[in-house]
Write a protein that holds these residues in place. Structure first.
Motif, short mmCIF file in Angstrom:
data_model
loop_
_atom_site.label_atom_id
_atom_site.label_comp_id
_atom_site.label_asym_id
_atom_site.label_seq_id
_atom_site.Cartn_x
_atom_site.Cartn_y
_atom_site.Cartn_z
N GLY A 87 -48.78 -24.05 34.87
CA GLY A 87 -49.51 -24.26 33.62
C GLY A 87 -49.93 -25.68 33.34
O GLY A 87 -50.36 -25.98 32.22
N ASP A 88 -49.86 -26.58 34.31
CA ASP A 88 -50.28 -27.96 34.10
C ASP A 88 -51.81 -28.00 34.06
O ASP A 88 -52.48 -27.75 35.07
CB ASP A 88 -49.74 -28.85 35.22
N ALA A 89 -52.38 -28.32 32.89
CA ALA A 89 -53.83 -28.28 32.69
C ALA A 89 -54.57 -29.28 33.57
O ALA A 89 -55.65 -28.97 34.09
CB ALA A 89 -54.17 -28.51 31.23
N GLU A 90 -54.02 -30.47 33.75
CA GLU A 90 -54.70 -31.47 34.57
C GLU A 90 -54.72 -31.03 36.04
O GLU A 90 -55.71 -31.22 36.74
CB GLU A 90 -54.01 -32.83 34.43
N ALA A 91 -53.64 -30.41 36.49
CA ALA A 91 -53.60 -29.88 37.86
C ALA A 91 -54.59 -28.73 38.01
O ALA A 91 -55.26 -28.61 39.03
CB ALA A 91 -52.19 -29.43 38.22
N GLN A 92 -54.70 -27.88 36.99
CA GLN A 92 -55.66 -26.78 37.03
C GLN A 92 -57.09 -27.32 37.14
O GLN A 92 -57.89 -26.84 37.94
CB GLN A 92 -55.52 -25.91 35.79
N TYR A 116 -61.02 -24.01 36.21
CA TYR A 116 -61.58 -24.73 35.07
C TYR A 116 -61.29 -23.99 33.78
O TYR A 116 -60.94 -24.60 32.76
CB TYR A 116 -63.10 -24.89 35.21
N ARG A 117 -61.44 -22.66 33.82
CA ARG A 117 -61.21 -21.86 32.61
C ARG A 117 -59.76 -21.99 32.14
O ARG A 117 -59.50 -22.14 30.94
CB ARG A 117 -61.58 -20.40 32.85
N LYS A 118 -58.81 -21.93 33.05
CA LYS A 118 -57.39 -22.06 32.68
C LYS A 118 -57.13 -23.40 32.01
O LYS A 118 -56.43 -23.48 31.01
CB LYS A 118 -56.48 -21.89 33.90
N ASN A 124 -58.38 -28.95 27.85
CA ASN A 124 -58.79 -30.03 28.74
C ASN A 124 -60.31 -30.19 28.64
O ASN A 124 -61.06 -29.31 29.07
CB ASN A 124 -58.35 -29.73 30.17
N MET A 125 -60.74 -31.31 28.07
CA MET A 125 -62.17 -31.52 27.81
C MET A 125 -62.99 -31.66 29.08
O MET A 125 -64.14 -31.21 29.13
CB MET A 125 -62.37 -32.71 26.88
N ASP A 126 -62.43 -32.28 30.11
CA ASP A 126 -63.15 -32.39 31.38
C ASP A 126 -63.41 -31.01 31.96
O ASP A 126 -64.50 -30.73 32.47
CB ASP A 126 -62.37 -33.25 32.38
N ALA A 127 -62.41 -30.15 31.88
CA ALA A 127 -62.57 -28.78 32.38
C ALA A 127 -63.58 -28.01 31.54
O ALA A 127 -64.36 -27.22 32.08
CB ALA A 127 -61.22 -28.07 32.39
#
Length: 143
Positions: A87-92, A116-118, A124-127
């Motif tokens: 669940g790490d958003a930056e890793a996703q 990106y969706r996760k 996560n704004m970049d995603a």
């Protein structure tokens, strides 16, 4: 019976001490990574909890960017995926980029959109931007 209890107590104490040392090593490695001390963090990570999503993220980042280790896209993907699955958003987000650009994996916009969706769902704004771009250009999503 007393002998069994004594042995159990000694073993339990040893496990607790080892667990505390693992947690301390993990925190020291994370702190080194956060301070840009890549080689130190990498060295410390060998005695850290490799199931920790922060350690996994930083190892992925190191391999993706050649920080303290030679660049290796497949190793970056391996570590990003472990952190992303926790669940790490930056890793996703970074895993999504690996799929979008074919870094360490076969290029796949469909997989990129999935990751990106996760990350976007976690704010996560970049995603969110990358996901919007995929929709705008029809990459990995139905037109």
């Amino acid at each position: 019976m007393k002998k069994i209890l004594l042995i159990f107590s000694v073993v339990s104490f040893g496990v607790m001490a080892a667990s505390a040392q693992l947690a301390e090593n993990t925190q020291r490695a994370i702190k080194a990574f956060q301070n840009g001390k890549w080689e130190e963090g990498f060295r410390l990570s060998k005695d850290a909890d490799l199931n920790d999503k922060n350690i996994q993220f930083y190892l992925g980042y190191m391999y993706a960017n050649g920080r303290g280790v030679p660049k290796d896209g497949s190793k970056a993907v391996k570590w990003y995926r472990k952190a992303a699955d926790q669940g790490d958003a930056e890793a996703q987000y970074n895993l999504g980029k690996c799929y979008a650009y074919g870094n360490g994996v076969t290029q796949s916009y469909t997989e990129a959109v999935k990751w990106y969706r996760k990350a976007a769902d976690q704010g996560n704004m970049d995603a969110q931007f990358k996901l919007a771009s995929c929709y705008a250009y029809g990459n990995g999503v139905p037109q």
